[in-house]
Design an enzyme around this catalytic site. Structure first.
Site, short mmCIF file in Angstrom:
data_model
loop_
_atom_site.label_atom_id
_atom_site.label_comp_id
_atom_site.label_asym_id
_atom_site.label_seq_id
_atom_site.Cartn_x
_atom_site.Cartn_y
_atom_site.Cartn_z
N GLY A 46 0.84 -1.19 0.00
CA GLY A 46 0.00 0.00 0.00
C GLY A 46 0.88 1.24 0.00
O GLY A 46 2.02 1.20 0.45
N GLN A 51 3.09 10.09 0.92
CA GLN A 51 4.40 9.47 1.17
C GLN A 51 5.42 9.80 0.09
O GLN A 51 6.62 9.61 0.29
CB GLN A 51 4.26 7.95 1.29
CG GLN A 51 3.53 7.51 2.55
CD GLN A 51 3.35 6.00 2.59
OE1 GLN A 51 2.40 5.48 2.03
NE2 GLN A 51 4.26 5.30 3.25
N CYS A 93 5.56 -0.20 7.05
CA CYS A 93 5.27 1.05 6.36
C CYS A 93 6.50 1.43 5.54
O CYS A 93 7.61 1.42 6.06
CB CYS A 93 4.96 2.15 7.38
SG CYS A 93 4.60 3.73 6.61
N LEU A 94 6.29 1.74 4.26
CA LEU A 94 7.43 2.09 3.41
C LEU A 94 8.12 3.37 3.90
O LEU A 94 9.27 3.61 3.57
CB LEU A 94 6.99 2.24 1.96
CG LEU A 94 6.56 0.94 1.26
CD1 LEU A 94 6.09 1.23 -0.17
CD2 LEU A 94 7.69 -0.09 1.24
N HIS A 135 -4.59 1.82 7.22
CA HIS A 135 -3.22 2.33 7.38
C HIS A 135 -2.96 3.47 6.39
O HIS A 135 -2.47 4.53 6.77
CB HIS A 135 -2.24 1.16 7.16
CG HIS A 135 -0.79 1.55 7.17
ND1 HIS A 135 0.09 1.06 8.10
CD2 HIS A 135 -0.05 2.36 6.35
CE1 HIS A 135 1.30 1.57 7.86
NE2 HIS A 135 1.24 2.34 6.80
N GLU A 136 -3.33 3.25 5.13
CA GLU A 136 -3.07 4.26 4.10
C GLU A 136 -3.95 5.49 4.27
O GLU A 136 -3.49 6.62 4.05
CB GLU A 136 -3.23 3.67 2.70
CG GLU A 136 -2.32 2.49 2.36
CD GLU A 136 -0.85 2.74 2.65
OE1 GLU A 136 -0.39 3.90 2.52
OE2 GLU A 136 -0.14 1.79 3.03
N HIS A 139 -2.53 7.92 6.63
CA HIS A 139 -1.46 8.77 6.07
C HIS A 139 -2.03 10.09 5.56
O HIS A 139 -1.39 11.13 5.66
CB HIS A 139 -0.77 8.07 4.89
CG HIS A 139 0.35 7.15 5.30
ND1 HIS A 139 1.48 7.60 5.91
CD2 HIS A 139 0.51 5.82 5.15
CE1 HIS A 139 2.31 6.57 6.13
NE2 HIS A 139 1.73 5.48 5.68
ZN ZN Z 1 2.54 3.61 5.77
#
Ligand code: ZN
Length: 166
Positions: A46, A51, A93-94, A135-136, A139
């Protein structure tokens, strides 16, 4: 398609609140393509536009084994359908590379969103996809998974990542 640079915690830009998408055009399609490409390149499941430093309410996800089920959610709104429970998934998380943590989230949610044509859609994501969209979507409001864990742990992650950046 372009692979974009992913911002990492504690970059303050990750704390911004993304803006509603109002124009559904080729620029938005390009952004969605870049997000998917960047997510796949980094073996993510995701990614949110914030991000990569773009303040637009758009997220992408793909939780399939074969990486051939891309989802694009524009202006996503999450509706919780049951009380909080452990999802049973260690989240990564990236933007917080190398850290995995189980986060307590509702298991049943509904996501209302628009597709790239601006049409209203809704989905009841099951299992891992339900966790990923929550989660996304976080963000987009400047919220990170580290906000769900203890501040001691958060500080430890923060200093480790800051050292890595040097
Ligand atoms: Zn993330």
């Amino acid at each position: 398609m372009t692979i974009r640079k992913i911002l990492t915690f504690p970059d303050p830009a990750l704390r911004n609140v993304a803006k509603e998408v109002t124009e559904f055009n080729s620029e938005l399609e390009k952004l969605a393509d870049d997000l998917l490409e960047t997510m796949y390149e980094n073996n993510g499941i995701g990614l949110a536009a914030i991000q990569i430093g773009v303040l637009k309410r758009i997220i992408v996800a793909d939780v399939s084994e074969e990486k051939n089920e891309p989802h694009v959610f524009v202006n996503p709104k999450i509706k919780v359908l049951d009380e909080k429970k452990k999802g049973g998934y260690d989240e990564g998380c990236l933007s917080i590379p190398g850290f995995y943590e189980e986060v307590v989230r509702p298991l049943k949610v509904e996501i209302n969103f628009q597709n790239l044509e601006g049409e209203n859609k809704s989905l009841f994501p099951e299992g891992l996809l339900g966790i990923v969209v929550q989660h996304e979507a976080d963000h987009l409001d400047g919220k990170l998974m580290v906000d769900y864990i203890s501040s001691v742990k958060r500080q430890r992650i923060r200093s480790k990542l800051l050292k890595m950046k040097k």
